[in-house]
Design a protein around this motif. Structure first.
Motif, PDB file in Angstrom:
ATOM      1  N   ALA A 214       0.857  -1.185   0.000  1.00 54.72           N
ATOM      2  CA  ALA A 214       0.000   0.000   0.000  1.00 54.72           C
ATOM      3  C   ALA A 214       0.893   1.235   0.000  1.00 54.72           C
ATOM      4  CB  ALA A 214      -0.905  -0.004   1.230  1.00 54.72           C
ATOM      5  N   ASP A 215       0.340   2.365  -0.438  1.00 56.57           N
ATOM      6  CA  ASP A 215       1.146   3.576  -0.566  1.00 56.57           C
ATOM      7  C   ASP A 215       1.810   3.977   0.750  1.00 56.57           C
ATOM      8  OD1 ASP A 215       0.545   3.723  -3.217  1.00 56.57           O
ATOM      9  OD2 ASP A 215      -0.824   5.439  -3.061  1.00 56.57           O
ATOM     10  N   ARG A 216       1.068   3.880   1.856  1.00 56.96           N
ATOM     11  CA  ARG A 216       1.646   4.325   3.122  1.00 56.96           C
ATOM     12  C   ARG A 216       2.802   3.439   3.550  1.00 56.96           C
ATOM     13  NH1 ARG A 216      -1.231   5.116   9.064  1.00 56.96           N
ATOM     14  NH2 ARG A 216       0.652   5.955  10.072  1.00 56.96           N
ATOM     15  N   ASP A 217       2.666   2.104   3.389  1.00 55.23           N
ATOM     16  CA  ASP A 217       3.771   1.205   3.729  1.00 55.23           C
ATOM     17  C   ASP A 217       4.969   1.471   2.830  1.00 55.23           C
ATOM     18  OD1 ASP A 217       2.205  -0.003   5.650  1.00 55.23           O
ATOM     19  OD2 ASP A 217       1.440  -1.541   4.273  1.00 55.23           O
ATOM     20  N   LEU A 218       4.694   1.680   1.557  1.00 55.53           N
ATOM     21  CA  LEU A 218       5.767   1.963   0.614  1.00 55.53           C
ATOM     22  C   LEU A 218       6.466   3.268   0.970  1.00 55.53           C
ATOM     23  CD1 LEU A 218       7.236   1.251  -2.012  1.00 55.53           C
ATOM     24  CD2 LEU A 218       5.399   2.389  -3.264  1.00 55.53           C
ATOM     25  N   ALA A 219       5.690   4.294   1.286  1.00 62.04           N
ATOM     26  CA  ALA A 219       6.265   5.597   1.625  1.00 62.04           C
ATOM     27  C   ALA A 219       7.191   5.490   2.829  1.00 62.04           C
ATOM     28  CB  ALA A 219       5.147   6.603   1.904  1.00 62.04           C
ATOM     29  N   ALA A 220       6.740   4.778   3.860  1.00 62.48           N
ATOM     30  CA  ALA A 220       7.545   4.655   5.070  1.00 62.48           C
ATOM     31  C   ALA A 220       8.847   3.911   4.801  1.00 62.48           C
ATOM     32  CB  ALA A 220       6.742   3.941   6.147  1.00 62.48           C
ATOM     33  N   ARG A 221       8.804   2.915   3.923  1.00 63.95           N
ATOM     34  CA  ARG A 221       9.971   2.086   3.649  1.00 63.95           C
ATOM     35  C   ARG A 221      11.006   2.777   2.771  1.00 63.95           C
ATOM     36  NH1 ARG A 221      11.133  -2.332   6.821  1.00 63.95           N
ATOM     37  NH2 ARG A 221       9.227  -3.493   7.311  1.00 63.95           N
ATOM     38  N   VAL A 222      10.574   3.732   1.951  1.00 63.25           N
ATOM     39  CA  VAL A 222      11.530   4.404   1.066  1.00 63.25           C
ATOM     40  C   VAL A 222      11.959   5.765   1.600  1.00 63.25           C
ATOM     41  CG1 VAL A 222      10.689   3.200  -0.969  1.00 63.25           C
ATOM     42  CG2 VAL A 222       9.698   5.419  -0.371  1.00 63.25           C
ATOM     43  N   GLY A 223      11.619   6.052   2.848  1.00 63.42           N
ATOM     44  CA  GLY A 223      12.160   7.232   3.500  1.00 63.42           C
ATOM     45  C   GLY A 223      11.307   8.474   3.471  1.00 63.42           C
ATOM     46  N   LEU A 224      10.046   8.364   3.035  1.00 59.91           N
ATOM     47  CA  LEU A 224       9.163   9.526   3.067  1.00 59.91           C
ATOM     48  C   LEU A 224       8.532   9.659   4.453  1.00 59.91           C
ATOM     49  CD1 LEU A 224       7.343   8.980  -0.354  1.00 59.91           C
ATOM     50  CD2 LEU A 224       9.245  10.538   0.121  1.00 59.91           C
ATOM     51  N   ALA A 225       8.322  10.873   4.899  1.00 61.98           N
ATOM     52  CA  ALA A 225       7.727  11.107   6.216  1.00 61.98           C
ATOM     53  C   ALA A 225       6.233  10.801   6.164  1.00 61.98           C
ATOM     54  CB  ALA A 225       7.949  12.554   6.645  1.00 61.98           C
ATOM     55  N   THR A 226       5.781   9.940   7.060  1.00 60.75           N
ATOM     56  CA  THR A 226       4.365   9.600   7.131  1.00 60.75           C
ATOM     57  C   THR A 226       3.772   9.856   8.513  1.00 60.75           C
ATOM     58  OG1 THR A 226       4.885   7.299   7.714  1.00 60.75           O
ATOM     59  CG2 THR A 226       4.636   7.802   5.367  1.00 60.75           C
ATOM     60  N   THR A 227       4.606  10.118   9.506  1.00 62.69           N
ATOM     61  CA  THR A 227       4.135  10.283  10.885  1.00 62.69           C
ATOM     62  C   THR A 227       4.448  11.686  11.381  1.00 62.69           C
ATOM     63  OG1 THR A 227       4.573   7.941  11.302  1.00 62.69           O
ATOM     64  CG2 THR A 227       4.261   9.359  13.220  1.00 62.69           C
ATOM     65  N   PRO A 228       3.477  12.401  11.921  1.00 60.48           N
ATOM     66  CA  PRO A 228       3.750  13.756  12.425  1.00 60.48           C
ATOM     67  C   PRO A 228       4.679  13.710  13.628  1.00 60.48           C
ATOM     68  CG  PRO A 228       1.528  13.052  13.027  1.00 60.48           C
ATOM     69  CD  PRO A 228       2.063  12.020  12.090  1.00 60.48           C
TER      70      PRO A 228
END
Length: 558
Positions: A214-228
Motif C-alpha cells: 500500500a502507498d503508506r507502507d511503501l512511503a515509510a519504507r523508502v524514506g518519506l515522512a508519514t508520521t507527524p
C-alpha cells in the motif's frame, strides 16, 4: 545529515566538443569557483565518461556537470543520462542554443535536468553564476554517499505496478523498473521467494521485499515522512498541490509551526503536467515536477513538515482547536486549518474503462508511461489545458496523438497558446463532437469505440493508450456535516456564505467570515476545492499565500 565535503576533491565538470567554448566555460568556472572546487574539462561525451569513472575510483566527488547539447556521437542529453549511473547526485546543466530549447525542456523530464543555459551566457555574473550558486547550495545540502536504488518488479500491463511507479516518480524516489519476464526481474522474484503471481514486488535499498505494498507502507519504507512529529501545530494544511505548497512556504516562513498532509504525492494535478508555459517567471515553460520539487524544497527550508500517503477522513471542532483525523484513527490538532485538497480527475463512465484503468487507460498525464508510448497511436480524451499539455508532450515520441473532444472545438476550453501549438503539431489531430463509448481488451487496452455525437455513428479504432482529462470533482466528501459546500461539492467561503450580507446562522463570531474562510472560523480554503476558484496554478499559489495572511489575522483576534 549532509556528509562533510572536501573541496579539494570536489569537481565541477564541463563538456563541450568545441575547444573554444570548452575553454571559455572552464575559464569562467575557475574564475568564480577555482579556490573551492577543481574544474575538469572534457571535449566529448566519451572522454567525459572515462574521466567520471576515474574520479569515482579515486573517491572524488562531482558537484555539477555542465554539458553542451550538440556534440557528435553522444549529445549532451545522452551523456548526462549515462553520467547519472556514475554520479547520480551531481547537478546537471545543459548548454544549448535557442533553437534547441524544446530538447532541453524535454530533458527536464527524461533525465531530471536541473537547469539549461542558453549560449552565450555572457555576462556570467548574471546568467551563469547565480544558477551555479543555487545548484551548489542544493548539492552541499545533500548526502553524497552512494545512493542505493529501490527496485520495482511488475508486469507491463498491471494497474498496481503502474500506480507504484507513478507514486515513486511523483515523490522523486529513485527506482529501477524490471519486468517480471526479464532475467533480472525473475532473479529478484526468486530471491524474495515469490512466484510472480502477486505483483508488484518492491525491493527497498536496505533489501526489504514488499509485495503489493500500500502507498503508506511503501512511503515509510523508502524514506518519506508519514508520521507527524507533534500532536499540535499552529497550522495544518491538507493537500499538497500548488495551493497547499504555497501556503506551506508562507506559513513556515512567517513563523507558524506548519504541517502539510498529502494523501499521495505533492504537486497535485499541476505536478503531473509535462509543461506549464503560462506560469509567471518561466518564459520557456516549466514542468509540473520541476515546479513542485522547487516548492517542496523551499517549504522544507523554512521548516514546514510534510507528510505523505496520509488520508484525512474527518475535521472536528474542539473549542479553539481544529482536529484533523486520519484513516487509521490517529489525529493531529491545530489553531487553524487550510483546506487545499484540490480536485480529482472525473472518471470516464463507459464499458470496459474501469477494468482497463492502469492497463492502457490512465487518468492524468501519467508521465511514467510516456516513454512506452513511443511509436504508438495515442488517444487523449478532453479538450482543456491539461489535455493540450499532454498532447504536446506525448506527440514528441508517439506515432500520432488524437484529441477526442465532446465539444465542437477546443478553442472554448483551452488556452490560446496551447490551441496554436496543437494546430501547428502535424502528429496531433482533433476529433470534435466525439465521445468514447467503450474500451476493449483482454488484459490491456486494444481498441476503442468512438461515437459522433451529431450523427450517432460509431467507429472501432485500434488503441493501446488512452489518457483521460474530462474535468474534475472536488475531494471534499469527508467534510460533510462540518464545512458547507455547494451542490457540486466545492467549498463555500467568505462572500458566498453571506449573499445577503448576513453571516450564516451557525456563524459564532461578531465579524463576517474572511474572504477564504469557511463557515467554521479558523478553517480556510485555497485552490481548486474552493467554489468559483480560477482553476489555474498561479491563482492557487496566490490563494495559498492569502490564506496564510488570513490565518494570521484570525490568530491575532482569537
Amino acid at each position: 545529515m549532509a556528509q562533510a565535503v572536501n573541496p579539494a576533491r570536489t569537481v565541477l565538470m564541463t563538456v563541450d566538443d568545441d575547444p573554444g567554448v570548452s575553454r571559455a566555460v572552464a575559464r569562467d568556472l575557475r574564475r568564480r569557483y577555482g579556490e573551492s572546487y577543481r574544474v575538469v574539462r572534457a571535449e566529448s561525451g566519451e572522454s567525459a565518461l572515462h574521466a567520471l569513472r576515474e574520479l569515482k575510483l579515486r573517491g572524488d566527488l562531482v558537484a555539477v556537470i555542465v554539458a553542451d547539447y550538440r556534440m557528435p556521437n553522444m549529445n549532451g542529453i545522452e551523456f548526462l543520462e549515462r553520467a547519472l549511473d556514475v554520479y547520480p547526485g551531481a547537478r546537471r546543466v545543459l548548454l544549448t542554443a535557442y533553437a534547441d530549447t524544446d530538447a532541453a525542456i524535454n530533458a527536464i523530464n527524461v533525465i531530471d535536468l536541473d537547469h539549461y543555459l542558453l549560449k552565450p551566457w555572457e555576462p556570467p555574473e548574471e546568467k551563469l553564476y547565480p544558477v551555479l550558486d543555487d545548484l551548489l547550495e542544493a548539492w552541499r545540502a545533500t548526502d553524497h554517499r552512494s545512493v542505493a536504488v529501490t527496485k520495482v518488479v511488475g508486469h507491463r500491463w498491471s494497474a498496481r505496478s503502474s500506480a507504484v511507479r507513478e507514486f515513486l516518480a511523483r515523490n522523486e524516489v529513485p527506482y529501477r523498473w524490471y519486468s517480471s519476464d526479464d532475467p533480472e526481474g525473475r532473479r529478484l522474484l526468486c530471491a524474495a521467494g515469490q512466484d510472480g503471481l502477486r505483483l508488484p514486488l518492491v525491493v527497498t535499498p536496505d533489501g526489504t521485499a514488499l509485495v503489493e505494498p500500500a502507498d503508506r507502507d511503501l512511503a515509510a519504507r523508502v524514506g518519506l515522512a508519514t508520521t507527524p512529529t507533534a500532536d499540535f501545530y499552529d497550522l495544518v494544511i491538507i493537500g499538497g498541490g500548488p495551493a497547499g505548497l504555497g501556503a506551506a512556504v508562507y506559513g513556515a516562513s512567517e513563523g507558524l509551526r506548519t504541517v502539510l498532509v498529502e494523501r499521495s504525492a505533492t504537486g497535485g494535478q499541476a505536478g503531473q503536467s509535462s509543461r506549464i508555459e503560462n506560469y509567471l517567471g518561466f518564459p520557456d515553460g516549466v514542468s509540473g515536477a520541476q515546479l513542485t520539487d522547487r516548492a517542496r524544497r523551499q517549504a522544507a527550508k523554512f521548516g514546514a513538515e510534510m507528510l505523505t500517503a496520509r488520508e484525512v477522513t474527518g475535521l472536528e471542532i474542539n473549542g479553539a482547536s481544529r482536529v484533523v483525523r486520519f484513516s487509521d484513527g490517529s489525529a493531529i490538532a491545530a489553531h487553524a486549518v487550510i483546506l487545499a485538497t484540490g480536485v480529482s480527475y472525473r472518471q470516464l463512465d463507459a464499458p470496459g474503462v474501469a477494468e482497463l484503468t492502469g492497463c492502457g487507460v490512465f487518468y492524468g498525464s501519467a508521465l511514467t508511461e510516456a516513454a512506452a508510448c513511443h511509436g504508438h497511436d495515442v488517444y487523449i480524451v478532453g479538450g482543456a489545458n491539461s489535455a493540450g499539455q499532454a498532447a504536446i508532450y506525448l506527440a514528441r515520441g508517439a506515432k500520432s496523438v488524437t484529441l477526442v473532444v465532446r465539444r465542437a472545438s477546443v478553442t472554448t476550453s483551452m488556452s490560446h497558446y496551447l490551441v496554436e501549438q496543437v494546430e501547428e503539431t502535424p502528429t496531433i489531430s482533433v476529433r470534435a463532437n466525439t465521445v468514447v463509448d467503450a474500451a476493449h481488451g483482454e488484459h490491456q487496452l486494444e481498441r476503442l469505440t468512438l461515437r459522433d455525437t451529431r450523427t450517432g455513428n460509431t467507429e472501432l479504432v485500434d488503441a493501446q493508450w488512452m489518457f483521460v482529462f474530462i474535468g474534475a470533482a472536488p475531494l471534499t466528501d469527508w467534510l460533510e456535516g462540518t464545512v458547507r459546500r455547494d451542490p457540486r461539492g466545492f467549498i463555500l467561503t467568505g462572500p458566498d456564505l453571506t449573499p445577503d450580507g448576513h453571516p450564516p446562522a451557525d456563524w459564532e463570531l461578531d465579524r463576517p467570515p474572511y474572504h477564504l474562510e469557511t463557515n467554521v472560523p479558523g478553517v480556510f480554503v485555497a485552490g481548486d476545492a474552493r467554489a468559483e476558484s480560477a482553476k489555474r496554478v498561479a491563482s492557487a499559489v496566490g490563494e495559498g499565500a492569502m490564506a496564510v495572511m488570513l490565518v494570521h489575522r484570525y490568530l491575532e483576534q482569537s
